[in-house]
Design a protein around this motif. Structure first.
Motif, PDB file in Angstrom:
ATOM      1  N   GLN A  94     -35.786   4.866   0.478  1.00 29.49           N
ATOM      2  CA  GLN A  94     -37.246   5.325   1.045  1.00 29.49           C
ATOM      3  C   GLN A  94     -37.992   5.310  -0.142  1.00 29.49           C
ATOM      4  O   GLN A  94     -38.944   5.217  -0.788  1.00 29.49           O
ATOM      5  N   LEU A  95     -37.041   6.280  -1.572  1.00 31.84           N
ATOM      6  CA  LEU A  95     -37.441   5.722  -2.985  1.00 31.84           C
ATOM      7  C   LEU A  95     -37.505   4.654  -3.695  1.00 31.84           C
ATOM      8  O   LEU A  95     -38.579   4.831  -4.610  1.00 31.84           O
ATOM      9  N   LYS A  96     -36.922   3.735  -3.728  1.00 28.59           N
ATOM     10  CA  LYS A  96     -36.592   2.325  -4.378  1.00 28.59           C
ATOM     11  C   LYS A  96     -36.713   2.876  -5.956  1.00 28.59           C
ATOM     12  O   LYS A  96     -37.326   2.662  -6.316  1.00 28.59           O
ATOM     13  N   PRO A  97     -35.611   3.659  -6.423  1.00 30.88           N
ATOM     14  CA  PRO A  97     -36.075   4.171  -7.799  1.00 30.88           C
ATOM     15  C   PRO A  97     -35.622   3.228  -8.286  1.00 30.88           C
ATOM     16  O   PRO A  97     -35.172   2.132  -8.531  1.00 30.88           O
ATOM     17  N   ASP A  98     -36.186   2.750 -10.070  1.00 33.82           N
ATOM     18  CA  ASP A  98     -35.854   1.582 -10.459  1.00 33.82           C
ATOM     19  C   ASP A  98     -34.046   2.457 -11.869  1.00 33.82           C
ATOM     20  O   ASP A  98     -33.433   1.166 -11.959  1.00 33.82           O
ATOM     21  N   ILE A  99     -34.743   4.131 -11.663  1.00 35.59           N
ATOM     22  CA  ILE A  99     -32.823   4.326 -12.893  1.00 35.59           C
ATOM     23  C   ILE A  99     -32.140   5.361 -11.912  1.00 35.59           C
ATOM     24  O   ILE A  99     -33.075   6.063 -11.276  1.00 35.59           O
ATOM     25  N   ILE A 100     -31.023   5.680 -11.755  1.00 40.70           N
ATOM     26  CA  ILE A 100     -30.687   6.976 -10.844  1.00 40.70           C
ATOM     27  C   ILE A 100     -29.390   7.505 -12.783  1.00 40.70           C
ATOM     28  O   ILE A 100     -28.737   6.265 -12.106  1.00 40.70           O
ATOM     29  N   TRP A 116     -25.203   2.110  -6.311  1.00 38.32           N
ATOM     30  CA  TRP A 116     -24.448   0.575  -6.049  1.00 38.32           C
ATOM     31  C   TRP A 116     -24.629  -0.721  -4.665  1.00 38.32           C
ATOM     32  O   TRP A 116     -25.056  -1.370  -4.455  1.00 38.32           O
ATOM     33  N   ILE A 117     -24.320   0.272  -3.235  1.00 36.24           N
ATOM     34  CA  ILE A 117     -24.314  -0.094  -2.651  1.00 36.24           C
ATOM     35  C   ILE A 117     -26.387  -0.353  -2.308  1.00 36.24           C
ATOM     36  O   ILE A 117     -26.631  -1.468  -1.212  1.00 36.24           O
ATOM     37  N   CYS A 118     -26.758   0.291  -2.926  1.00 37.15           N
ATOM     38  CA  CYS A 118     -28.315  -0.044  -2.559  1.00 37.15           C
ATOM     39  C   CYS A 118     -29.117  -0.756  -3.642  1.00 37.15           C
ATOM     40  O   CYS A 118     -30.717  -1.095  -3.786  1.00 37.15           O
ATOM     41  N   ASN A 119     -27.899  -1.238  -4.508  1.00 35.40           N
ATOM     42  CA  ASN A 119     -28.460  -2.413  -5.467  1.00 35.40           C
ATOM     43  C   ASN A 119     -29.716  -1.595  -6.519  1.00 35.40           C
ATOM     44  O   ASN A 119     -30.447  -2.694  -6.085  1.00 35.40           O
ATOM     45  N   VAL A 120     -29.388  -0.516  -6.485  1.00 32.66           N
ATOM     46  CA  VAL A 120     -30.173   0.087  -7.304  1.00 32.66           C
ATOM     47  C   VAL A 120     -30.593  -0.307  -9.288  1.00 32.66           C
ATOM     48  O   VAL A 120     -29.189  -1.434  -9.691  1.00 32.66           O
ATOM     49  N   PRO A 121     -31.481  -1.253 -10.100  1.00 30.00           N
ATOM     50  CA  PRO A 121     -31.491  -1.736 -10.823  1.00 30.00           C
ATOM     51  C   PRO A 121     -30.582  -1.444 -11.889  1.00 30.00           C
ATOM     52  O   PRO A 121     -29.703  -1.868 -13.022  1.00 30.00           O
ATOM     53  N   VAL A 122     -30.924   0.431 -12.614  1.00 33.12           N
ATOM     54  CA  VAL A 122     -30.009   0.953 -13.574  1.00 33.12           C
ATOM     55  C   VAL A 122     -29.444   1.772 -12.730  1.00 33.12           C
ATOM     56  O   VAL A 122     -30.184   3.388 -11.974  1.00 33.12           O
ATOM     57  N   ARG A 123     -28.436   2.188 -13.406  1.00 31.82           N
ATOM     58  CA  ARG A 123     -27.022   2.765 -12.602  1.00 31.82           C
ATOM     59  C   ARG A 123     -26.546   3.959 -13.638  1.00 31.82           C
ATOM     60  O   ARG A 123     -25.434   3.137 -14.991  1.00 31.82           O
ATOM     61  N   MET A 124     -26.657   4.804 -13.863  1.00 31.74           N
ATOM     62  CA  MET A 124     -25.713   6.003 -15.173  1.00 31.74           C
ATOM     63  C   MET A 124     -25.379   6.712 -14.949  1.00 31.74           C
ATOM     64  O   MET A 124     -25.722   7.219 -14.189  1.00 31.74           O
ATOM     65  N   HIS A 125     -24.133   6.936 -15.474  1.00 29.12           N
ATOM     66  CA  HIS A 125     -23.298   8.253 -15.477  1.00 29.12           C
ATOM     67  C   HIS A 125     -22.992   8.584 -16.786  1.00 29.12           C
ATOM     68  O   HIS A 125     -22.398   8.073 -17.527  1.00 29.12           O
ATOM     69  N   THR A 126     -23.275  10.256 -16.453  1.00 23.82           N
ATOM     70  CA  THR A 126     -22.883  10.705 -18.275  1.00 23.82           C
ATOM     71  C   THR A 126     -21.578  12.186 -17.555  1.00 23.82           C
ATOM     72  O   THR A 126     -21.711  12.312 -16.711  1.00 23.82           O
ATOM     73  N   VAL A 127     -20.507  11.978 -18.280  1.00 20.45           N
ATOM     74  CA  VAL A 127     -19.177  12.438 -18.638  1.00 20.45           C
ATOM     75  C   VAL A 127     -19.448  13.892 -19.162  1.00 20.45           C
ATOM     76  O   VAL A 127     -19.762  13.460 -21.004  1.00 20.45           O
ATOM     77  N   ALA A 128     -19.175  15.016 -18.599  1.00 21.57           N
ATOM     78  CA  ALA A 128     -19.810  16.716 -19.663  1.00 21.57           C
ATOM     79  C   ALA A 128     -18.756  17.059 -19.220  1.00 21.57           C
ATOM     80  O   ALA A 128     -18.071  18.469 -19.103  1.00 21.57           O
ATOM     81  N   GLY A 129     -17.225  16.341 -19.238  1.00 23.73           N
ATOM     82  CA  GLY A 129     -16.213  17.210 -19.152  1.00 23.73           C
ATOM     83  C   GLY A 129     -15.364  16.690 -17.853  1.00 23.73           C
ATOM     84  O   GLY A 129     -16.003  16.199 -16.522  1.00 23.73           O
ATOM     85  N   LEU A 130     -14.520  16.436 -17.648  1.00 23.57           N
ATOM     86  CA  LEU A 130     -13.140  16.009 -17.089  1.00 23.57           C
ATOM     87  C   LEU A 130     -12.316  17.164 -16.346  1.00 23.57           C
ATOM     88  O   LEU A 130     -11.051  17.554 -17.007  1.00 23.57           O
ATOM     89  N   PRO A 131     -12.357  17.141 -15.232  1.00 18.70           N
ATOM     90  CA  PRO A 131     -10.915  18.258 -13.772  1.00 18.70           C
ATOM     91  C   PRO A 131     -10.206  18.122 -14.108  1.00 18.70           C
ATOM     92  O   PRO A 131      -9.328  18.264 -14.042  1.00 18.70           O
ATOM     93  N   THR A 403     -33.319  -1.161 -18.680  1.00 18.35           N
ATOM     94  CA  THR A 403     -34.829  -1.755 -17.657  1.00 18.35           C
ATOM     95  C   THR A 403     -34.496  -2.726 -18.166  1.00 18.35           C
ATOM     96  O   THR A 403     -34.997  -3.878 -16.736  1.00 18.35           O
ATOM     97  N   ALA A 404     -34.842  -3.028 -19.764  1.00 18.79           N
ATOM     98  CA  ALA A 404     -34.994  -4.618 -19.331  1.00 18.79           C
ATOM     99  C   ALA A 404     -33.706  -5.373 -19.521  1.00 18.79           C
ATOM    100  O   ALA A 404     -34.302  -6.799 -18.887  1.00 18.79           O
ATOM    101  N   LYS A 405     -33.342  -5.540 -19.552  1.00 18.17           N
ATOM    102  CA  LYS A 405     -31.391  -6.228 -19.478  1.00 18.17           C
ATOM    103  C   LYS A 405     -31.842  -6.204 -17.520  1.00 18.17           C
ATOM    104  O   LYS A 405     -31.560  -7.048 -17.088  1.00 18.17           O
ATOM    105  N   ALA A 406     -32.381  -5.706 -17.036  1.00 18.07           N
ATOM    106  CA  ALA A 406     -31.765  -5.761 -15.221  1.00 18.07           C
ATOM    107  C   ALA A 406     -32.949  -6.492 -14.550  1.00 18.07           C
ATOM    108  O   ALA A 406     -32.811  -7.036 -14.143  1.00 18.07           O
ATOM    109  N   ARG A 407     -34.391  -6.435 -15.625  1.00 15.54           N
ATOM    110  CA  ARG A 407     -35.425  -7.692 -15.194  1.00 15.54           C
ATOM    111  C   ARG A 407     -35.127  -8.664 -16.062  1.00 15.54           C
ATOM    112  O   ARG A 407     -35.427 -10.315 -15.419  1.00 15.54           O
ATOM    113  N   ARG A 408     -34.363  -9.073 -16.588  1.00 20.11           N
ATOM    114  CA  ARG A 408     -33.733 -10.168 -16.824  1.00 20.11           C
ATOM    115  C   ARG A 408     -32.541 -11.280 -15.587  1.00 20.11           C
ATOM    116  O   ARG A 408     -32.287 -11.908 -15.797  1.00 20.11           O
ATOM    117  N   ARG A 409     -31.819  -9.988 -15.000  1.00 17.89           N
ATOM    118  CA  ARG A 409     -30.559 -10.661 -14.199  1.00 17.89           C
ATOM    119  C   ARG A 409     -31.072 -11.054 -12.968  1.00 17.89           C
ATOM    120  O   ARG A 409     -33.023 -11.485 -12.555  1.00 17.89           O
TER     121      ARG A 409
END
Length: 409
Positions: A94-100, A116-131, A403-409
């Protein structure tokens, strides 16, 4: 505003990049990423946040975001997790985000897989500790698999310390090209102006000491965080007892030692041993302050900040104590040992070593001049390297590049 003005405003809104930020619980949005969403909004992003429901959301909304509650849990709950995944997929379509951009393990796994399933152009994850660093057996195996799935689904992964980056590359076999650190570390940096010791804060801190019958000559050891085993609470209690028992009797007659604990108990997730819990709740030298929205006066009411955690990403509270010039004793783990330099900006001890922790606590309790020197140098170091505006600029630069890289893909 006339019709043309309304249409122009709507057009401008439609040209904004839609940025979705997801954490498992709302307090992570409120405290760990405080101020960041307003900065993103001010730089032209249409920001949507997601997390489990909670009162902390009110502060997040005040930064100009739209919030959507997702019923995440922090435990391993397969059926509930699948429901959350399906909810995320529907919302993303519904939202069609550019970045998650996700944070925390559960939100990272479900958010990145849905993106990934929705093929969002930019997918980023921050790791702030690993249980998983403290897990064993089948639980560790499950946590490793879920982390690896998260990293595969993401375009880029951002550990918030060099120690975490090394662990991810060496232990979890993540492609080094996929792993980056923003600046010198930290997920959000720190507001150096906010964490400055004002006369008003010092007055509040003084009143806290008076309220709890702490004399000026007494020494207060402070811990701030979740009151759980993997934060080193067992070792902290043992070390505190050691200091109280071994310090010269003539000195203890003039001053007392106090242990100030600021933070919530989480007995359902990582319970403390019965004897440790009994000591914390019954010993007259222990001050249990519970969760405090503003930790500044509590830090200033302390003489030494002790943080003997087993694992961290990049602990905000160590930076906070440093900026308030409260000398720190930390465990020799990633994040902590990137903020504190041993015997220069604080003291570092091996994790899970109550004896050496007690020795460090005793050293600082006896030497007010050393405490002042370490605290002053720590403030200068943290202020120079971890001001939050530098971190925010680094995150925006990553958004723009990906985002610039995603637009070139």
């Amino acid at each position: 505003m006339d019709r043309k003005g309304v249409e122009a405003q709507r057009g401008a809104e439609n040209t904004k990049l839609v940025l979705v930020r997801i954490t498992t619980v709302p307090i992570s949005l409120q405290l760990l990423l405080k101020g960041q969403f307003r900065d993103m909004v001010n730089h032209g992003y249409n920001v949507v946040t997601m997390s489990a429901p909670g009162h902390a959301i009110e502060d997040v909304l005040a930064e100009g975001t739209r919030h959507i509650p997702i019923p995440f849990t922090r435990q391993i709950t397969p059926l509930q997790d699948l429901k959350c995944l399906w909810t995320l997929i529907k919302l993303i379509r519904q939202l069609k985000p550019d970045i998650i951009h996700t944070h925390t393990p559960k939100a990272g796994l479900l958010g990145m897989v849905a993106a990934w399933i929705c093929n969002v152009p930019v997918r980023m994850h921050t790791v702030a500790g690993l249980p998983l660093m403290e897990a064993t057996g089948i639980r560790r195996w499950i946590l490793e698999i879920t982390e690896q799935i998260t990293y595969v689904a993401a375009h880029k992964v951002y550990p918030n310390s060099t120690g975490l980056r090394a662990f991810m590359i060496n232990e979890l076999k993540v492609n080094p090209a996929k792993v980056s650190i923003i600046g010198k570390g930290s997920s959000n940096g720190i507001d150096t102006e906010y964490f400055t010791a004002t006369s008003e804060l010092r007055t509040i801190a003084g009143n806290i000491r008076i309220q709890h019958k702490v004399k000026q000559s007494d020494v207060v050891f402070c811990f701030i965080g979740r009151v759980v085993k993997d934060k080193g609470i067992v070792e902290l209690v043992s070390a505190f007892k050691k200091v109280c028992e071994t310090t010269d009797v003539s000195l203890t007659a003039q001053r007392k030692f106090h242990l100030l604990i600021v933070g919530p108990f989480e007995e359902e997730l990582d319970p403390l041993p019965v004897d440790v819990m009994k000591f914390l709740k019954e010993d007259s030298r222990v001050i249990l302050a519970g969760f405090q929205k503003d930790v500044r006066p509590w830090l200033l009411a302390s003489d030494v900040f002790v943080f003997p955690s087993y694992r961290e990403g990049f602990p905000n509270v160590v930076m906070q104590a440093s900026l308030l010039e409260v000398p720190c004793i930390v465990s020799d783990i990633n994040g902590c040992n990137e903020i504190i330099e041993d015997k220069v900006t604080g003291l570092i001890v091996p994790p899970k070593n109550a004896e050496l922790l007690g020795t460090a606590m005793e050293t600082l309790s006896m030497d007010s001049q050393l405490r002042g020197m370490l605290g002053g140098k720590a403030r200068r170091f943290v202020g120079e390297h971890f001001e939050r505006k530098h971190i925010w600029a680094g995150i925006r630069a990553e958004y723009e590049a990906l985002t610039a890289k995603a637009r070139r893909r």
